[in-house]
Scaffold this motif. Structure first.
Motif, PDB file in Angstrom:
ATOM      1  N   ASP A 702      -7.587  -4.269   4.994  1.00 45.65           N
ATOM      2  CA  ASP A 702      -7.638  -2.808   5.009  1.00 45.65           C
ATOM      3  C   ASP A 702      -6.237  -2.192   5.061  1.00 45.65           C
ATOM      4  O   ASP A 702      -6.021  -1.077   4.597  1.00 45.65           O
ATOM      5  N   GLN A 703      -5.285  -2.914   5.655  1.00 47.51           N
ATOM      6  CA  GLN A 703      -3.917  -2.411   5.741  1.00 47.51           C
ATOM      7  C   GLN A 703      -3.103  -2.784   4.499  1.00 47.51           C
ATOM      8  O   GLN A 703      -1.896  -2.555   4.452  1.00 47.51           O
ATOM      9  N   GLY A 704      -3.765  -3.432   3.556  1.00 44.46           N
ATOM     10  CA  GLY A 704      -3.071  -3.833   2.338  1.00 44.46           C
ATOM     11  C   GLY A 704      -2.102  -4.984   2.536  1.00 44.46           C
ATOM     12  O   GLY A 704      -1.154  -5.159   1.781  1.00 44.46           O
ATOM     13  N   LEU A 705      -2.357  -5.796   3.542  1.00 43.83           N
ATOM     14  CA  LEU A 705      -1.423  -6.874   3.870  1.00 43.83           C
ATOM     15  C   LEU A 705      -1.852  -8.231   3.334  1.00 43.83           C
ATOM     16  O   LEU A 705      -1.061  -9.162   3.288  1.00 43.83           O
ATOM     17  N   VAL A 706      -3.117  -8.346   2.985  1.00 39.83           N
ATOM     18  CA  VAL A 706      -3.595  -9.567   2.332  1.00 39.83           C
ATOM     19  C   VAL A 706      -4.438  -9.154   1.134  1.00 39.83           C
ATOM     20  O   VAL A 706      -5.038  -8.074   1.142  1.00 39.83           O
ATOM     21  N   PRO A 707      -4.514 -10.025   0.112  1.00 41.28           N
ATOM     22  CA  PRO A 707      -5.181  -9.604  -1.123  1.00 41.28           C
ATOM     23  C   PRO A 707      -6.701  -9.770  -1.148  1.00 41.28           C
ATOM     24  O   PRO A 707      -7.332  -9.279  -2.067  1.00 41.28           O
ATOM     25  N   THR A 708      -7.277 -10.474  -0.183  1.00 40.22           N
ATOM     26  CA  THR A 708      -8.734 -10.684  -0.244  1.00 40.22           C
ATOM     27  C   THR A 708      -9.392 -10.170   1.030  1.00 40.22           C
ATOM     28  O   THR A 708      -8.775 -10.171   2.092  1.00 40.22           O
TER      29      THR A 708
END
Length: 946
Positions: A702-708
Motif C-alpha cells: 500500500d505504501q508502494g514499497l513492494v511490487p506485489t
RNA sequence: GCCUCGGUGGCGGAAUUGGUAGACGCGCUGGACUUAAAAUCCAGUGGUUGUAUAAACCGUGCCGGUUCGAUUCCGGCCCGAGGCACCA
C-alpha cells in the motif's frame, strides 16, 4: 572396485561448492527466476533437528533441479535469532545473548553445510544484526506514521512468580512456560498493530495465491469474520445506550434480557445500589480468574443482575441487564442481547436464573409439494418414512406418512421392532412401500430421531432426499394410531441438495417446541413467530427487513466482526528489537527520526525483568533518558522490545538485497525476485507468522514499497518427523535423533534420500533406522553400477530410462519425493542386472544429483567427465520410447479377472476379442453362454459380460 | 461442539479423468558365501482353502448405492490426528 568413501567424498564436494559458489543467485539476470524459501531457523542451543533436514532437502532438490533446467534460482538462508531461549540462557549464565547466538549460528551453519544444501551463503542474514533490524524498526515507523501502530492499555498475561509479562505463546496451558506458575491478567500499556484493518483483504486475497487448502481454511477460521448487525439498546432511566453485535437480528423479539461482560464500562454506572455489593464482588472474582479458569469453568454459567433495565427496541419491552463472564470483553462490544430460545448459552443462563424465554422462530416449514419440485421423484413427494424410538422402552417403531404433508395423517406401521436392527427393517419397509430399489436411513439421534433417506429409481437414476424429524411417540407399544394432537412431529421439509428453505406450515408448533425447549435452544433456521409484522418470514427475509427498519430508526446497522484481534506488539524482554519511540511529557509519543536508526540494543548487566514488569532495558537510566526528537525537551525511551515475529515478517525481502544500506531492498531487484514462488514451513506458523507477514507485506504494498500485494505465491507444509516410538521428538523423552550422527554413520546423501523416501512429504512420519540402511544399500548399488557398462542399451533399458526420467521430473515438481526415489531404485535394480551404456548412466546421475549431490558429482568425475553435474542439462524424455511392444492384457469375465493375455501393443480390438474368447480359462467361466457385451479399454483390459 | 485431514499387508507406504490392489523400501523365512558373525548375493513373503510348482474364494475402517468393473464416485456411519473453541 573401491568402496564408496562417503566421508571423504562429501567433504571434497562441500569444499568445492564453498569455493566456487555455484549456487549463487544473480541479480539482473535475463534468465527466468525462481525463488524458493524455507522458514529460517531459530539457532537454538540444541542444534539442527532432523525436521529441518526434511524441508531444507526437499526444497534443495527442487532448487537444484530448477538450476539444472536453466533457471536463476534464489534459495537463501538466515537466522531468526531474537528470542526467549537465548535470553533465558543469559539469565542463567550471564553470557550475553549475542555471544550465545553467534556460537549457535556457527554450529547450525556447519551442520547445514555438512548436508550439502545449496543455499546461497552470500545472502545470509541475521535478524539481530543492527543493519538488519534497522529496517525492522523502519517498517515499524512507517506503520506508526500511517496510524497502524498505537498504544493501548490492555490486559496481558502476567507471571506473578517471574514478575514478567508473557506473550500468549509463552503461556502453555495457562501456565508460565518458564516457572510453571499460573499466569494472571494484568493491565499494561502495550504497542498494538492494527492487523484487523487488513482482515478482509487477508481473507479475500487468499483466492489469488496457491496455498494448501487446509492452510487457507485455518487462516480464514482464525480471522473468523462474521456478518451481522450492531443494535443499540436504551438503558431505562439513563441516557446511555448499550451497543451489541449479533448475527441474528431476526431473533430480536426474543431478546428477553441483556448480558454485559464484567469489565463493561457501563456496569458501574447503571448498577442499582441494591445490587452494587453483589456486582462488585462478581467483578472481582472474574478479574482474578485466568483465561484458563474462565474457559475451564464453562460448564456452569454464572452471573449477577445489575438491577438496571434496557428497552428492547422492537417491542419496547423492559428487559433486565445482567453481567456474566461468558460474555467476553474482547469480542464485539463486550455486551450481548440474550435470546435464550435460540442461543444455547443464553438458554442455559436463562434456565439457571429463571429468566424469561420467548420463542420467536419456528423451525417448522415445508416446501410446497404441489406442483412437484424439479428433481424430485413422484414417490418421494408423498411418502416419507422414519423411525421413532420410545424414550422409556428404547424400542423402535416405523412411521409412515401419506398424502399431503400439511394435513399429516400418520400411522404406525411396523410396530415395535424388538431386537432386529431398526435401520435394516426400516429400509426394507420403505423399499417395499415406496417401490424404491434401495433406501438408506441416515441419521438418528437420541430421543429425537432425525431420518433422512436417499432413494433412487432404477430407471431414472435420480436422487431425492428428505428429512423427517420425529419425537418419541406415546403408546408406542399399543401400536394404535396416534391422534393428531399428540403427534409430536415438528419438522418436516423437503430439501433439494443442501437447500433448506420452504414455506411455513404451523400446526401444533407451540406444543411441540415447548417440549423441546426443555432441553436445548433452537438454533436452526425457520420462520418467524411472535414477532409482529415479521411473522411468517423466513430467517433470511427477516434479517434483511429488520436491519432496514433498525437503520431507519437509527437504532442499528449492518456490521462485521472478527475473531482476529489486533497484534500485541510489545514484549517486556531484552533480546528483541528496541521499539524506536520516545515519550515526551510535552509531545506525547514521538517516533525517532529515520536517520537515527538503527536504535541499537544497549549492553545490560542483568537480563532479568524488573519488579514492575518492565523490560530489563528500563533499568538502564542513561539509555532511557533522552531528548524528544520534536521539541528537544526531556523524554524517555520505550523500553519494551518487539516480538520475534517482527524480524520474520519481512526477511524474505532482505534476501533480495541483503547489503543495501539505503533501503530495505532495491525496487528493481524486488520487481525481479518477488513474489516468493514456493514457501515451505510448518503448520504451526499458519495463523501467526504467515498471517503477520502477509499483513506487513500488504502494508508495504500500500505504501508502494513492494511490487506485489501477496508475499508468497505458493505455500506448502512439511509433515513432522516423529521419533521411532511415534512420539514427538523431545529432549525430555530422550528420543531425539541427531542428524550429525546420521551423517557421520551413513553419509549426508543417505540421510537426504532417506528423509525423502520415508513417506509423503506433507504427512507426518516416524523415524526408522532400518529404512536408512535400505537407502545406503541403494546408493552403494549406484556406485557399483558404474562398472556395469554396455556398448548398447536393450530396448527394455531405454524404455525404463525414459519412464524414470518422466517420473522423477514430474514427481519433483509435485513434491512426491518418495515415489521419485522409488522410481530411481527400480532403474538401478534393472541396470544392476543388465548393465547400460555410459550415456544412459550419466543421464541417470543427473536425475539423482538433486537428491544425492555428493555421490552424483563424484560419479560424474569418476566417469571421466569434466566440470560439475550442476552444469549439465536436465535429461528429456520421449513418451514414445516408454511404451513396450509386448503388453499384457487382463481379461475379466463379469468383473473378475480370469486370464492374462500377452499380446503385441498394436493388436486390434477384434483380434484381441477373438483371442480372449478362445482362451481356455475364459471359456471355463463363460459356461457356454454367449457374451452380452465386450468392453475393451485400449492397452489396459478386456471385460466380458455374460 | 465446529473446521480440516486421514483410515490399504507384520511396518513405512504405492496405485485416483473408475480398469491387473499391495510398486519401492523395511522386516521376516529359506538358501549361497564364511570356522563363525556382520556385510553381500539369490529365492519366497496379504489371508483362507488346496491335489500346496494347478486352482478357488476372501481382501483397501463399517453399512449401503451407481457400474461390466470401485482403494478411487455417491449417501450414511465408526475410528484416529491436527486446528479453533462461552466469538454473540
Amino acid at each position: 572396485m573401491k568402496k564408496y568413501d562417503y566421508k571423504k567424498v562429501e567433504k571434497k564436494w562441500q569444499k568445492f561448492w564453498e569455493k566456487n559458489k555455484p549456487f549463487r543467485a544473480e541479480d539482473g539476470n535475463k534468465k527466468e527466476k525462481y525463488y524458493y524459501l524455507v522458514e529460517f531457523p531459530y539457532p537454538s542451543g540444541e542444534g539442527l533437528h532432523v525436521g529441518h533436514v526434511r524441508s531444507y532437502t526437499a526444497l534443495d532438490i527442487m532448487a537444484r533441479k530448477k538450476r539444472i533446467q536453466g533457471f536463476n534460482v534464489l534459495y537463501p538462508i538466515g537466522w531468526d535469532a531474537f528470542g526467549l531461549p537465548a535470553e533465558n540462557y543469559a539469565i542463567k549464565t550471564g553470557k550475553h545473548p549475542k555471544k550465545v547466538t553467534e556460537e549457535n549460528v556457527k554450529v547450525y551453519k556447519n551442520q547445514i553445510q555438512s548436508l550439502g544444501i545449496s543455499f546461497d551463503w552470500d545472502r545470509e542474514i541475521n535478524t539481530t544484526d543492527p543493519e538488519y533490524y534497522k529496517w525492522t524498526q523502519w517498517i515499524f515507523l512507517q506503520l506508526y506514521k500511517k496510524g497502524l501502530a498505537y498504544k493501548k492499555k490492555m490486559p496481558i498475561n502476567w507471571c506473578p512468580s517471574c514478575k514478567i509479562g508473557l506473550a500468549n505463546e509463552e503461556v502453555v496451558d495457562g501456565k508460565c512456560e518458564r516457572c510453571d506458575a499460573e499466569a494472571e491478567k494484568k493491565e499494561m500499556e502495550q504497542w498494538m498493530l492494527k492487523i484487523t484493518e487488513y482482515a478482509d483483504r487477508l481473507i479475500e486475497d487468499l483466492e489469488t495465491v496457491d496455498y494448501l487448502d487446509k492452510i487457507k481454511t485455518q487462516q480464514i477460521n482464525w480471522i473468523g469474520r462474521s456478518e451481522g448487525s450492531d443494535i443499540d439498546f436504551e438503558v431505562k432511566d439513563f441516557d446511555d445506550r448499550i451497543k451489541v453485535f449479533t448475527t441474528r437480528p431476526d431473533t430480536l423479539f426474543g431478546a428477553t434480557f441483556m448480558v454485559l461482560s464484567p469489565e463493561h464500562e457501563l456496569v458501574n454506572k447503571i448498577t442499582t445500589s441494591k445490587q452494587e455489593k453483589e456486582v462488585i464482588k462478581y467483578q472481582e472474582q472474574a478479574g482474578k480468574k485466568s483465561d484458563l479458569e474462565r474457559t475451564e469453568l464453562q460448564k456452569e454459567k454464572t452471573g449477577v443482575f445489575t438491577g438496571a433495565y434496557a428497552i428492547n427496541p422492537v417491542n419496547k419491552k423492559k428487559i433486565p441487564i445482567w453481567i456474566a463472564d461468558y460474555v467476553l470483553a474482547s469480542y464485539g462490544y463486550g455486551a450481548i442481547m440474550a435470546v435464550p430460545a435460540h442461543d444455547q448459552r443464553d438458554f442455559e443462563f436463562a434456565n439457571k436464573y429463571k429468566l424469561e424465554i420467548e420463542q420467536v422462530i419456528s423451525p417448522m416449514f415445508i416446501d410446497d409439494i404441489n406442483p412437484p419440485q424439479e428433481g424430485f421423484d413422484e414417490v418421494c413427494r408423498d411418502t416419507v418414512l422414519a423411525f421413532v424410538r420410545d424414550k422409556k422402552t428404547k424400542k423402535y417403531a416405523l412411521l409412515d406418512w401419506h398424502g399431503t404433508l400439511d394435513g399429516i395423517t400418520t400411522t404406525v406401521m411396523g410396530g415395535i421392532d424388538d431386537g432386529e436392527d431398526p435401520e435394516k427393517a426400516a429400509r426394507k419397509e420403505l423399499a417395499e412401500e415406496a417401490g424404491l430399489e434401495n433406501v438408506t436411513l441416515i441419521k438418528k439421534s437420541n430421543w429425537i430421531t432425525e431420518a433422512k433417506y436417499c432413494a433412487s429409481h432404477k430407471k431414472e437414476n435420480r436422487h431425492a432426499k428428505a428429512h423427517a424429524f420425529l419425537f418419541e411417540v406415546e403408546n408406542l407399544d399399543k401400536q394404535k394410531e396416534i391422534p393428531e394432537k399428540e403427534q409430536k412431529i415438528h419438522t418436516l421439509y423437503w430439501v433439494k441438495e443442501d437447500e433448506v428453505e420452504g414455506k411455513l406450515v404451523p400446526p401444533h408448533q407451540k406444543f411441540v417446541w415447548q417440549q423441546i425447549l426443555e432441553e436445548t435452544a433452537l438454533t436452526q433456521g425457520g420462520h418467524l413467530m411472535n414477532s409482529g409484522k415479521y411473522d411468517g418470514m423466513n430467517v433470511g427475509e427477516c434479517i434483511e427487513n429488520i436491519t432496514k427498519w433498525l437503520d431507519k430508526q437509527n437504532l442499528g446497522k449492518k456490521a462485521t466482526n472478527y475473531h482476529l484481534r489486533d497484534w500485541v506488539f510489545s514484549r517486556q524482554h531484552y533480546w528483541g528489537e528496541p521499539i524506536p519511540m520516545v515519550y515526551c511529557e510535552v509531545c506525547g509519543w514521538v517516533p525517532l527520526k529515520e536517520e537515527d536508526l538503527p536504535l541499537e540494543l544497549p549492553m545490560v548487566e542483568k537480563y532479568l525483568p524488573t519488579d514492575t514488569g518492565e523490560s530489563p532495558l528500563a533499568s538502564i537510566e542513561d539509555w532511557v533518558k533522552t531528548t524528544c526528537p520534536k521539541c528537544k525537551g526531556k523524554a524517555r525511551r520505550e523500553t519494551d522490545t518487539m516480538p520475534n515475529w517482527a524480524g520474520s515478517s519481512w526477511y524474505f525481502l532482505r534476501y533480495i538485497d541483503p547489503k543495501n544500506t539505503e533501503q530495505f531492498a532495491d525496487m528493481d531487484k524486488l520487481k525481479y525476485w518477488t513474489p516468493v514462488d514456493l514457501y515451505n514451513g510448518g503448520m504451526e506458523h499458519t495463523t501467526l507468522h504467515l498471517l503477520y507477514s502477509r499483513f506487513w507485506h500488504k502494508f508495504l504494498y500500500d505504501q508502494g514499497l513492494v511490487p506485489t500485494s501477496e508475499p508468497y505465491q505458493r505455500r506448502v507444509s512439511h509433515g513432522m518427523i516423529l521419533a521411532p516410538d511415534n512420539q514427538k521428538m523431545s529432549k525430555s523423552r530422550g528420543n531425539v535423533i541427531n542428524p550429525d550422527e546420521i551423517v557421520n554413520e551413513y553419509g549426508a546423501d543417505t540421510l537426504r534420500i532417506y528423509e525423502m523416501f520415508m513417506g509423503p512429504y506433507d504427512q507426518p512420519v516416524s523415524w526408522d533406522t532400518n529404512g536408512l540402511r535400505g537407502v545406503k544399500k541403494f546408493l552403494d548399488k549406484v556406485w557399483a553400477s558404474r562398472d556395469k557398462q554396455n556398448k548398447q542399451d536393450s530396448k527394455e533399458v531405454v524404455a525404463l530410462l525414459h519412464k524414470t526420467i518422466q517420473k522423477v521430473t514430474e514427481d519433483i515438481d509435485k513434491m512426491h519425493f518418495n515415489t521419485a526415489v522409488s522410481a530411481m531404485m527400480i532403474f538401478v535394480n534393472k541396470i544392476q542386472e543388465t548393465g547400460c551404456t555410459k550415456e544412459t548412466f550419466e543421464k541417470f546421475i543427473i536425475l539423482l544429483s538433486p537428491f544425492a549431490p555428493h555421490l552424483a558429482e563424484e560419479l560424474f568425475s569418476a566417469l571421466g567427465e569434466k566440470g560439475s553435474v550442476a552444469e549439465q542439462s536436465w535429461p528429456s524424455f520421449d513418451k514414445s520410447k516408454v511404451a513396450s511392444e509386448q503388453i499384457e492384457i487382463p481379461v475379466q469375465v463379469n468383473g473378475k479377472i480370469r486370464d492374462k493375455l500377452s499380446v503385441s501393443a498394436d493388436i486390434s480390438e477384434a483380434e484381441l476379442k477373438k483371442l480372449a474368447l478362445d482362451s481356455e480359462k475364459v471359456q471355463k467361466f463363460l459356461e457356454g453362454k454367449k457374451p452380452k457385451k465386450v468392453i475393451y479399454v485400449k492397452g489396459r483390459l478386456l471385460s466380458i459380460v455374460v
